[in-house]
Structure formats: structure tokens, C-alpha cells
Design an enzyme around this catalytic site. Sequence first.
Site, PDB file in Angstrom:
ATOM      1  N   LYS A 100       1.299  -1.266  -0.174  1.00  0.00           N
ATOM      2  CA  LYS A 100       0.326   0.101  -0.402  1.00  0.00           C
ATOM      3  C   LYS A 100       0.963   1.339  -0.334  1.00  0.00           C
ATOM      4  O   LYS A 100       1.982   1.037   0.426  1.00  0.00           O
ATOM      5  CB  LYS A 100      -0.408  -0.078   1.308  1.00  0.00           C
TER       6      LYS A 100
ATOM      7  N   ASP B 111      -3.693   4.588  -1.749  1.00  0.00           N
ATOM      8  CA  ASP B 111      -4.327   4.886  -0.854  1.00  0.00           C
ATOM      9  C   ASP B 111      -4.522   6.833  -0.787  1.00  0.00           C
ATOM     10  O   ASP B 111      -3.848   6.682  -0.015  1.00  0.00           O
ATOM     11  CB  ASP B 111      -3.967   4.595  -0.187  1.00  0.00           C
ATOM     12  N   LEU B 112      -4.757   7.002  -1.607  1.00  0.00           N
ATOM     13  CA  LEU B 112      -4.940   8.734  -1.637  1.00  0.00           C
ATOM     14  C   LEU B 112      -6.834   8.841  -1.359  1.00  0.00           C
ATOM     15  O   LEU B 112      -6.673  10.235  -1.397  1.00  0.00           O
ATOM     16  CB  LEU B 112      -5.070   8.866  -3.427  1.00  0.00           C
ATOM     17  N   LYS B 113      -7.448   8.426  -1.444  1.00  0.00           N
ATOM     18  CA  LYS B 113      -9.010   8.226  -1.122  1.00  0.00           C
ATOM     19  C   LYS B 113      -9.142   9.817  -1.291  1.00  0.00           C
ATOM     20  O   LYS B 113      -9.068  10.479  -1.320  1.00  0.00           O
ATOM     21  CB  LYS B 113      -8.774   8.762   0.467  1.00  0.00           C
TER      22      LYS B 113
ATOM     23  N   ASP C 191     -13.472  14.752  -4.715  1.00  0.00           N
ATOM     24  CA  ASP C 191     -13.905  16.346  -5.337  1.00  0.00           C
ATOM     25  C   ASP C 191     -15.205  15.755  -5.893  1.00  0.00           C
ATOM     26  O   ASP C 191     -16.074  15.148  -5.869  1.00  0.00           O
ATOM     27  CB  ASP C 191     -12.734  16.456  -5.832  1.00  0.00           C
TER      28      ASP C 191
ATOM     29  N   ASN D 204     -16.666  15.113 -11.947  1.00  0.00           N
ATOM     30  CA  ASN D 204     -15.872  15.349 -13.398  1.00  0.00           C
ATOM     31  C   ASN D 204     -13.814  15.568 -12.342  1.00  0.00           C
ATOM     32  O   ASN D 204     -13.214  14.294 -13.638  1.00  0.00           O
ATOM     33  CB  ASN D 204     -15.725  16.330 -13.628  1.00  0.00           C
TER      34      ASN D 204
ATOM     35  N   THR E 232     -12.261   5.457  10.491  1.00  0.00           N
ATOM     36  CA  THR E 232     -11.440   5.437  12.266  1.00  0.00           C
ATOM     37  C   THR E 232     -11.032   6.529  13.261  1.00  0.00           C
ATOM     38  O   THR E 232     -11.627   6.453  14.528  1.00  0.00           O
ATOM     39  CB  THR E 232     -10.976   3.628  12.690  1.00  0.00           C
TER      40      THR E 232
ATOM     41  N   GLN F 245      -3.224   1.989  17.313  1.00  0.00           N
ATOM     42  CA  GLN F 245      -4.623   1.826  16.832  1.00  0.00           C
ATOM     43  C   GLN F 245      -5.568   1.245  18.178  1.00  0.00           C
ATOM     44  O   GLN F 245      -4.479   0.244  19.510  1.00  0.00           O
ATOM     45  CB  GLN F 245      -3.770   0.600  16.720  1.00  0.00           C
TER      46      GLN F 245
ATOM     47  N   ARG G  56       3.019  -1.186  10.307  1.00  0.00           N
ATOM     48  CA  ARG G  56       4.413  -1.476  11.724  1.00  0.00           C
ATOM     49  C   ARG G  56       4.439  -2.918  12.059  1.00  0.00           C
ATOM     50  O   ARG G  56       5.684  -2.839  12.531  1.00  0.00           O
ATOM     51  CB  ARG G  56       4.125  -0.045  12.669  1.00  0.00           C
TER      52      ARG G  56
HETATM   53  O1  C5P Z   1       1.244   0.199  11.102  1.00  0.00           O
HETATM   54  P1  C5P Z   1      -0.026   0.341  11.118  1.00  0.00           P
HETATM   55  O2  C5P Z   1      -0.297  -1.286  10.760  1.00  0.00           O
HETATM   56  O3  C5P Z   1      -0.827   0.832  11.860  1.00  0.00           O
HETATM   57  O4  C5P Z   1      -0.466   0.936  10.010  1.00  0.00           O
HETATM   58  C1  C5P Z   1      -2.203   0.615   9.862  1.00  0.00           C
HETATM   59  C2  C5P Z   1      -2.168   1.305   7.833  1.00  0.00           C
HETATM   60  O5  C5P Z   1      -3.839   1.948   7.390  1.00  0.00           O
HETATM   61  C3  C5P Z   1      -1.817   2.765   7.571  1.00  0.00           C
HETATM   62  O6  C5P Z   1      -1.122   2.756   6.582  1.00  0.00           O
HETATM   63  C4  C5P Z   1      -2.974   3.783   8.230  1.00  0.00           C
HETATM   64  O7  C5P Z   1      -2.968   5.186   7.519  1.00  0.00           O
HETATM   65  C5  C5P Z   1      -4.163   3.121   7.252  1.00  0.00           C
HETATM   66  N1  C5P Z   1      -5.446   2.594   8.348  1.00  0.00           N
HETATM   67  C6  C5P Z   1      -6.085   2.107   8.750  1.00  0.00           C
HETATM   68  N2  C5P Z   1      -6.770   2.384   9.937  1.00  0.00           N
HETATM   69  C7  C5P Z   1      -7.698   3.185   8.498  1.00  0.00           C
HETATM   70  C8  C5P Z   1      -7.383   3.917   7.548  1.00  0.00           C
HETATM   71  C9  C5P Z   1      -6.381   3.064   6.735  1.00  0.00           C
HETATM   72  O8  C5P Z   1      -4.874   2.259   9.399  1.00  0.00           O
HETATM   73  N3  C5P Z   1      -9.328   3.233   9.100  1.00  0.00           N
END
Ligand code: C5P
Length: 232
Positions: free
Chosen positions: A32, A59-61, A64, A67, A119, A190, A211
Site C-alpha cells: 500500500k 491509498d489516496l482517498k 472532489d 468530473n 476510524t 491502534q 508497523r
Molecule cells: O502501522 P499500522 O499497521 O497501524 O498501519 C495501518 C495502515 O492502515 C496505515 O497506513 C494507516 O494509515 C492505514 N489505515 C488505518 N485505519 C484506517 C484506514 C487506514 O490504520 N481506518
Amino acid sequence: MGKDVIIACDFKSKEDTLCFLDKFTGRKPFVKIGMELFYAEGPGIVREIKSRGHKIFLDLKLHDIPNTVKKAMSVLSNLDVDVCNLHAAGTVRMMEAAIEGLTREDGTRPLLIAVTQLTSTDQEAMENDLLIKEPIDKVVMHYASRAKKAGLDGVVCSPLEAEKVHSTCGKEFLTVTPGVRFADGDMGDQKRVMTPEDAKKIGSDYIVVGRPITAAEDPVAAYERCVNEFVD
Ligand code: C5P
């Protein structure tokens, strides 16, 4: 596409990223690429990683007017990524425009998944900042249903929501779930986490792991542990 482990390559530069990926001499992981790396290095980093044989979730979300999203998606599609994403809050019209933009002349396109509610957004922020008064669970499922209606392939969600998304939108609708930790590992920042093994049991289609792999002493071993628990 079957179940797979996606490594979140949250690195600040091309050098750091390629140095990390060089360790993987066997199986080439699905990776990703997020905003940090993409904005630092531009589309060249996508081409470079792709040319090394990795699948890519960009993953650029996007969010906008329809168009603009359509045209941006067309550029991403030409970059030959495998998965990209947008915010379902952009509306069904925006999501439909995104699919149009992504679809290549030969009819193929990358998978497209939606972010429902981040989240980092809780009930209180949703009510106060977004003026959405419904329970957050209901909002997430509603956004997932709208994404499905627009023809998207799935959503990014917490592993704890994956089961409900499948029962609301069908088993084929993909759930891509971050927030994964080994049972004996560090939580980091997390909060609502699940092990790869449990994510498999509840039916996540893809897990996104950062991580626990990137910061491990032996990243290849950590990746293989994830694959063993989640895929095999
Ligand atoms: O390091 P870790 O396992 O926490 O990375 C999780 C990845 O998923 C990161 O790139 C984080 O930005 C992404 N992410 C997340 N929760 C979300 C959406 C994306 O942790 N709801």
C-alpha cells in the site's frame, strides 16, 4: 482476487521504501502506497514498485466533484495500480464517475474501494462536525451500501465491521481491513485491533499491516507470519 496481506509502506522516501522492499527476495508482497510517499515521490514511485513485480493499493482517498475525480482516476488507472480508493461521502454520483474514469479502453480497471467513516471519526465528531445524528454503525453500513450501488468492489473498514459489511452488501463485496496486530505484539496507536488469524476467521478479504511488519526486527519473517496466519 483471493485473500492477501497488504504491507502499508508508510515511508517518507523512495530510498527507505526500496531498501525495505529489497529484503523480500522470495514472494513479492502486495504493498500500500499512501499520501506521504506519493506526495513525496510522485507517480514514479508507483511505476518503480510495480516494475519490481509488486501489486499496489494506492491509498489516496479521493473526494472532489465527480468530473475531477473521474479525470484523476483515469490518470491512476494508467499507472497500472491494482486497487485505489475514495471517500464514499463524495456521493454515488462521484463514485460512478470514478469508475468511469478508472475503466480502461479494453474494459479492465483497478479495483475500487471506499472509505466509509474514517476510524479517527467517532460518534461525537460525526454529530458535532458533520451534523450526522445516526449511530456510526448505521452510517458505515449505509455508506457501504451506497458504494455497492455505485458499482464499487468493497470498502476499507475495521476488521470488527467486516462481518456486518458482508452480511449487508454480500460476500463478494471486499473488506480491506487495517488495525491488525499479532497477539504478542505492540498496539501502537491502534485501538480496535485483531490478529491476522481472527481477521481470517471473521472473513476479511485483505488485511493491511504496517508497523508489525515494517518496524519488526525481521520484516520478512513478520510478513511470512502474517501470510501463514491469514492466507494459508
Ligand atoms: O502501522 P499500522 O499497521 O497501524 O498501519 C495501518 C495502515 O492502515 C496505515 O497506513 C494507516 O494509515 C492505514 N489505515 C488505518 N485505519 C484506517 C484506514 C487506514 O490504520 N481506518
